[in-house]
Design an enzyme around this catalytic site. Structure first.
Site, PDB file in Angstrom:
ATOM      1  N   ASN A   1       0.799  -1.177  -0.065  1.00 28.43           N
ATOM      2  CA  ASN A   1       0.110   0.152   0.164  1.00 28.43           C
ATOM      3  C   ASN A   1       0.902   1.003   0.113  1.00 28.43           C
ATOM      4  OD1 ASN A   1      -1.628   2.218   0.505  1.00 28.43           O
ATOM      5  ND2 ASN A   1      -2.349   1.406   2.655  1.00 28.43           N
ATOM      6  N   TRP A   2       1.055   1.593  -1.163  1.00 23.21           N
ATOM      7  CA  TRP A   2       2.053   3.025  -1.272  1.00 23.21           C
ATOM      8  C   TRP A   2       1.488   4.180  -0.624  1.00 23.21           C
ATOM      9  CZ3 TRP A   2       4.060   2.377  -6.928  1.00 23.21           C
ATOM     10  CH2 TRP A   2       4.412   1.019  -7.067  1.00 23.21           C
ATOM     11  N   LYS A   3       0.081   4.161  -0.370  1.00 28.77           N
ATOM     12  CA  LYS A   3      -0.448   5.414   0.202  1.00 28.77           C
ATOM     13  C   LYS A   3      -0.212   6.703  -0.580  1.00 28.77           C
ATOM     14  CE  LYS A   3      -0.222   3.310   4.762  1.00 28.77           C
ATOM     15  NZ  LYS A   3      -0.265   3.346   6.182  1.00 28.77           N
TER      16      LYS A   3
ATOM     17  N   GLU B   1      -5.324  -4.833  10.781  1.00 26.05           N
ATOM     18  CA  GLU B   1      -4.178  -3.797  10.897  1.00 26.05           C
ATOM     19  C   GLU B   1      -4.579  -3.059  12.194  1.00 26.05           C
ATOM     20  OE1 GLU B   1      -2.037  -2.735   6.975  1.00 26.05           O
ATOM     21  OE2 GLU B   1      -4.145  -1.719   7.063  1.00 26.05           O
TER      22      GLU B   1
ATOM     23  N   GLU C   1      -6.892   4.716   7.518  1.00 27.61           N
ATOM     24  CA  GLU C   1      -6.697   5.966   7.293  1.00 27.61           C
ATOM     25  C   GLU C   1      -7.692   6.685   6.628  1.00 27.61           C
ATOM     26  OE1 GLU C   1      -3.022   5.585   5.520  1.00 27.61           O
ATOM     27  OE2 GLU C   1      -2.192   4.756   7.412  1.00 27.61           O
TER      28      GLU C   1
ATOM     29  N   GLY D   1       2.419   2.564  10.638  1.00 26.37           N
ATOM     30  CA  GLY D   1       3.354   3.754  10.367  1.00 26.37           C
ATOM     31  C   GLY D   1       4.076   4.140  11.464  1.00 26.37           C
TER      32      GLY D   1
ATOM     33  N   HIS E   1      -9.600   0.848   4.767  1.00 27.97           N
ATOM     34  CA  HIS E   1      -8.140   1.100   5.562  1.00 27.97           C
ATOM     35  C   HIS E   1      -8.362   2.052   6.681  1.00 27.97           C
ATOM     36  CE1 HIS E   1      -4.137   2.866   6.343  1.00 27.97           C
ATOM     37  NE2 HIS E   1      -3.904   1.241   5.739  1.00 27.97           N
TER      38      HIS E   1
ATOM     39  N   GLY F   1       2.940  -1.049   4.376  1.00 26.36           N
ATOM     40  CA  GLY F   1       3.135   0.324   3.835  1.00 26.36           C
ATOM     41  C   GLY F   1       4.535   0.981   3.647  1.00 26.36           C
ATOM     42  N   GLY F   2       5.203   1.298   4.431  1.00 27.58           N
ATOM     43  CA  GLY F   2       6.624   1.878   4.480  1.00 27.58           C
ATOM     44  C   GLY F   2       7.335   1.026   3.804  1.00 27.58           C
TER      45      GLY F   2
ATOM     46  N   SER G   1       3.554  -1.845  10.519  1.00 28.62           N
ATOM     47  CA  SER G   1       4.939  -1.692  10.737  1.00 28.62           C
ATOM     48  C   SER G   1       5.461  -3.369  10.419  1.00 28.62           C
ATOM     49  CB  SER G   1       5.242  -1.465  12.169  1.00 28.62           C
ATOM     50  OG  SER G   1       4.898  -0.196  12.128  1.00 28.62           O
TER      51      SER G   1
HETATM   52  P1  PGA Z   1       2.834   0.524   7.668  1.00 30.63           P
HETATM   53  O1  PGA Z   1       1.308   0.609   6.979  1.00 30.63           O
HETATM   54  O2  PGA Z   1       3.404  -0.903   7.164  1.00 30.63           O
HETATM   55  O3  PGA Z   1       3.875   1.691   7.152  1.00 30.63           O
HETATM   56  O4  PGA Z   1       2.637   0.561   9.097  1.00 30.63           O
HETATM   57  C1  PGA Z   1       0.359  -0.842   6.636  1.00 30.63           C
HETATM   58  C2  PGA Z   1      -0.710  -0.292   6.231  1.00 30.63           C
HETATM   59  O5  PGA Z   1      -1.036   1.031   6.310  1.00 30.63           O
HETATM   60  O6  PGA Z   1      -1.530  -0.838   5.269  1.00 30.63           O
END
Ligand code: PGA
Length: 257
Positions: free
Chosen positions: A11-13, A168, A98, A174, A96, A235-236, A214
């Site tokens: 997930n590149w956001k 999640e 966010e 994050g 998600h 994500g990251g 994470s």
């Molecule tokens: P993260 O994000 O790996 O940066 O914690 C995961 C996600 O939001 O899918």
């Protein structure tokens, strides 16, 4: 050993502009990713069409980070399922954290998006998870059960085969904090139990449940070794070829162990 094929999503956001997105896909296409794991990348909307072309023949699938549930019409700024299908998108993320907690999406919207995507023939990664205060109040399983029941309302057992759940914990996304392997497995097992209640045991046993929050090369193998953890939503660590590849290989190691 589970017979479920592990699935890892990136997930590149709201990260990476055109040149960086192109370079990342090129790197992943050349990386020799194991085909015992399904891999999905979710770039930002403006780059999906180019990514679809670049991913052709690589075996890596394409996902969108969001979608709108109406088919067409006066919904300024929104993108429909058929538009995504049209350009070669196969997966969408719904729910998600966010979108739930920053943008303000409700369970009703998450459900509408999930159903619209499935009706359009897309596959869905439905994201669920508790906030820190909910975890501290021992509400993790109840929050997950509620988000699952709402998110999957009206989804047929047949369509369920195109759904992956991403657990999640919001406080782990994050932040560099990861659920302990034990806590993550406990939550995943409870999620599978809820799925068995909503559908039946064989449907629940067939479903892939990803861990997200994470997840990185250093903790992926241990998380993925758990019986109810079938890969990750990243994500990251999905923004660098080497890290994302290492995580996919960790999932492959478990798949073939
Ligand atoms: P993260 O994000 O790996 O940066 O914690 C995961 C996600 O939001 O899918």
């Amino acid at each position: 050993m589970s017979e479920r094929k592990p699935i890892v999503g990136g997930n590149w956001k709201m990260n990476l502009h055109a040149a960086d997105a192109e370079a990342l896909i090129a790197g992943l296409a050349d990386a020799g990713l194991p085909d015992s794991v399904e891999t999905v990348v979710c770039p930002a909307f403006p780059y999906l069409a180019a990514a679809a072309k670049q991913l052709e023949g690589t075996g890596i699938m394409l996902g969108a980070q969001d979608v709108y549930y109406e088919a067409n019409g006066a919904f300024t700024g929104e993108v429909s399922c058929s538009m995504l299908k049209d350009i070669g998108v196969q997966w969408v993320l719904t729910g998600h954290s966010e979108r739930r907690h920053v943008i303000g999406e409700t369970d009703v919207m998450v459900n509408a998006k999930t159903r619209a995507a499935l009706d359009a023939g897309l596959s869905v990664i439905l994201c669920i998870g508790e906030k820190i205060e909910q975890r501290e109040a021992n509400q993790t399983d109840a929050i997950n059960a509620g988000q699952l029941a709402y998110g999957l309302a009206g989804v047929s057992a047949e369509d369920l085969s195109r759904v992956v759940i991403a657990y999640e914990p919001v406080w782990a996304i994050g932040t560099g904090k990861t659920a302990s392997t034990e806590d993550a497995e406990k939550a995943h097992a409870a999620i599978r139990g809820v799925l068995a209640n909503l559908y039946d045991q064989s449907a629940a046993d067939a479903m892939r449940i990803q861990y997200g929050g994470s997840c990185k090369p250093g903790n992926a193998a241990e998380l993925f070794s758990q019986p109810d953890i079938d890969g990750g939503l990243i994500g990251g660590a999905a923004l660098k070829v080497a890290d994302f590849k290492a995580i996919i290989e960790a999932a492959a190691g478990v798949a073939t162990a």
